[in-house]
Write an enzyme that holds these catalytic residues in place. Structure first.
Site, short mmCIF file in Angstrom:
data_model
loop_
_atom_site.label_atom_id
_atom_site.label_comp_id
_atom_site.label_asym_id
_atom_site.label_seq_id
_atom_site.Cartn_x
_atom_site.Cartn_y
_atom_site.Cartn_z
N ASP A 61 0.83 -1.20 0.00
CA ASP A 61 0.00 0.00 0.00
C ASP A 61 0.87 1.25 0.00
O ASP A 61 1.49 1.60 1.01
CB ASP A 61 -0.92 -0.01 1.22
CG ASP A 61 -1.95 1.11 1.20
OD1 ASP A 61 -1.99 1.86 0.20
OD2 ASP A 61 -2.70 1.23 2.17
N ASP A 121 -2.16 5.22 -5.75
CA ASP A 121 -2.37 4.48 -4.51
C ASP A 121 -2.53 3.00 -4.84
O ASP A 121 -3.55 2.56 -5.36
CB ASP A 121 -3.63 4.99 -3.80
CG ASP A 121 -3.86 4.30 -2.46
OD1 ASP A 121 -2.98 3.52 -2.03
OD2 ASP A 121 -4.91 4.54 -1.85
#
Length: 559
Positions: A109, A305
């Site tokens: 992430d 992201d």
């Protein structure tokens, strides 16, 4: 089992003695390159008297992924990615924490700055892929005591963390420090690092299959920042997500040499706390959308992201993009989406062959502020309809009333994304991520094994046998400092049989050298006909900088 292992190793001894050629290269203190060669079972390293100097790293002729500037080259951690973006909603990698190592599947992430796993004391954590981390079973675990640089618990005893995500899931717990290992594809030795030991999780974090999060964002708790601050990797990392229906992929912590045709965008770390790019235009079928470039600069700007599945555009950009796509779909039929709770924009009639989608859907280009263009194929903005064969839906949505442009993993499928933090830029290179190492011309490197389409990870990874000790090695003043030794084995053993005993083989090598088994790593292994090829590395123990000369001199490397 002990007798079987002993017989196997004796056989390997015999074959290795006659068929192994071991070579290593090094650089002496005056910059002279020298070759170390042993065509027998013994490797004797010539050690020269020299004043204390940084470690010399001996490496084989295999080309490692590294920065183009050799003076700044540091090891990197090559790691596999698992799962599938649209089936699981994320990609995971494997980390091993503690001594002995405990394995975890963590979501990669870039939008999170902390790495965390469920702690054994957590009563409000869901059931995940692996058992919870047990600090009491790790001889190297230490809690992070309360200090002025962290948030403390109510008793002012321990450092704590808390994170809340856009979908309102949360994670909180205490901070601990332990040895983290990156797997046997990694040239980076295990490192002590700070991570979160969860005491509570809610929402999607509670129900997900993955154990936790590997935070690759910027911040004091980021594992990337931690490794960079220690000086063990370059300030860079890369992600490569597998394509539609394939899953899996690869990641690298540390620097790589970018391909010559990689497309770059500037990334301003001051602009926002997230990894942003300088997006100015979007073209559909070669025609620019009629938008003011400032539409992509609202709030946080345009951010990448990896923990987000789809892409989300500001309202004006989304409407324009949707209309432009629909104008190009002449032979497809609009249909309802797979979930009645969402107004997905879907089309049937394109067929199931992913390689032919470009004949039904238009090409899309993202244009950056420097004029460079990133070509998006249909798999970078579509997802498969789960109920209608040969139908696809737009994977790009309106970001509510938020003016931020959010680009999730779908946009970079089958794209190597280089987060060059040192030079404040992000690179993109279209490739087949399941064949990344070959396409980057890394000799002998195995491709990252893709996950099966059902999301199960059938491929196995060999964990490090145990974490290194913290014992330091102090070199004598006139001692040649050796940072790493690598050697190769060609064994007349079936590869599938060898894999069952690879840990025992590593243990035997370590025992013969009188070192910790965690210092013996597999750099590469593969099947070669009816035989097996293995490339090994011996690294310093724990926080030591160099391998002792005693270890080097007794490096006979016979099991």
């Amino acid at each position: 089992m002990a007798r079987l292992i002993q017989l196997t190793i004796l056989f390997i001894q015999f074959y290795y003695y006659y068929y192994i050629t071991t070579t290593a290269h090094g650089v002496s203190s005056n910059g002279t390159t020298f070759l170390l060669d042993s065509s027998r079972s013994a490797m004797i390293l010539p050690l020269f008297l020299s004043p204390p100097n940084p470690c010399t790293k001996f490496s084989s002729t295999r080309r490692l992924l590294q920065r183009s500037n050799a003076n700044n080259a540091l090891p990197n951690a090559r790691m596999r990615l698992h799962d599938d973006l649209l089936i699981n909603g994320y990609y995971t990698t494997r980390l091993w924490i503690g001594t002995p190592p405990q394995r975890f599947a963590l979501i990669v992430d870039t939008g999170s700055s902390v790495t965390y796993v469920p702690c054994s004391s957590c009563e409000q954590c869901g059931r995940h892929q692996d058992p919870k981390f047990q600090p009491d079973l790790s001889s190297t675990y230490q809690s992070v005591k309360c200090n002025i640089d962290c948030n403390c618990d109510d008793e002012k005893q321990q450092c704590v963390y808390e994170r809340q995500y856009a979908e309102m899931s949360t994670s909180s717990g205490v901070l601990g420090e332990d040895i983290i290992s990156f797997g046997n594809l990694s040239a980076l030795a295990p490192q002590r690092a700070v991570f979160g030991c969860e005491n509570m999780e809610t929402g999607d974090l509670y129900s997900q299959h993955a154990d936790g999060i590997m935070g690759l964002g910027r911040g004091d708790l980021s594992i990337v920042d931690h490794l960079v601050d220690k000086g063990v990797i370059n300030d860079s990392f890369s992600l490569c997500y597998g394509g539609m229906g394939i899953g899996g992929g690869a990641m690298v912590l540390g620097g790589i040499s970018p391909p010559s045709n990689m497309v770059f965008s500037q990334s301003d770390p001051v602009r926002s706390p997230y990894y942003n790019i300088d997006l100015k235009e979007i073209h559909v079928a070669g025609k620019p959308l009629p938008l003011n470039p400032t539409v992509f600069d609202g709030k946080h700007g345009t951010i990448l992201d990896s923990g987000t599945t789809y892409a989300y555009l500001p309202e004006a950009a989304f409407v324009s993009f949707k209309d432009a796509i629909m104008k190009e779909l002449h032979s497809l039929k609009p249909i309802r989406g797979p979930d009645p709770n969402y107004n997905d924009i879907c089309f049937s009639g394109a067929g199931s062959d992913i390689s032919q989608l470009s004949s039904s859907f238009p090409a899309v280009e993202m244009v950056f502020g420097n004029g460079q263009k990133l070509l998006l194929s249909p798999e970078n903005y579509l997802f498969r309809h789960s109920k209608v064969h040969g139908a696809y839906c737009l994977g790009i949505f309106q970001n509510g009333k938020d003016p931020t442009t959010l680009l999730g993993g779908i946009v970079v499928r089958n794209t190597l994304v280089l987060y060059d933090r040192e030079n404040s830029k992000i690179g993109f290179w279209k490739t087949n991520c399941s064949e990344l190492w070959e396409r980057l011309n890394v000799d002998g490197a195995p491709p990252p094994a893709p996950s099966s389409s059902n999301g199960n990870n059938s491929n196995t990874e060999m964990p490090p046998s145990m974490a290194p000790s913290d014992q330091k090695h102090y070199g004598l003043p006139d001692e040649k400092k050796i940072g790493q030794i690598t050697f190769e084995m060609m064994l007349n053993v079936n590869y599938s049989d060898l894999k069952l005993h690879i840990s025992e083989l590593a243990e035997s090598i370590a025992q013969e050298l009188g070192i910790n088994s965690s210092q013996v790593y597999i750099l590469n292994s593969m099947e070669k006909g009816n035989a097996s090829y293995i490339e090994w590395a011996v690294v310093p123990s724990g926080s030591a900088d160099c391998i002792s000369n005693v270890t080097a001199l007794v490096s006979l490397f016979v099991c």
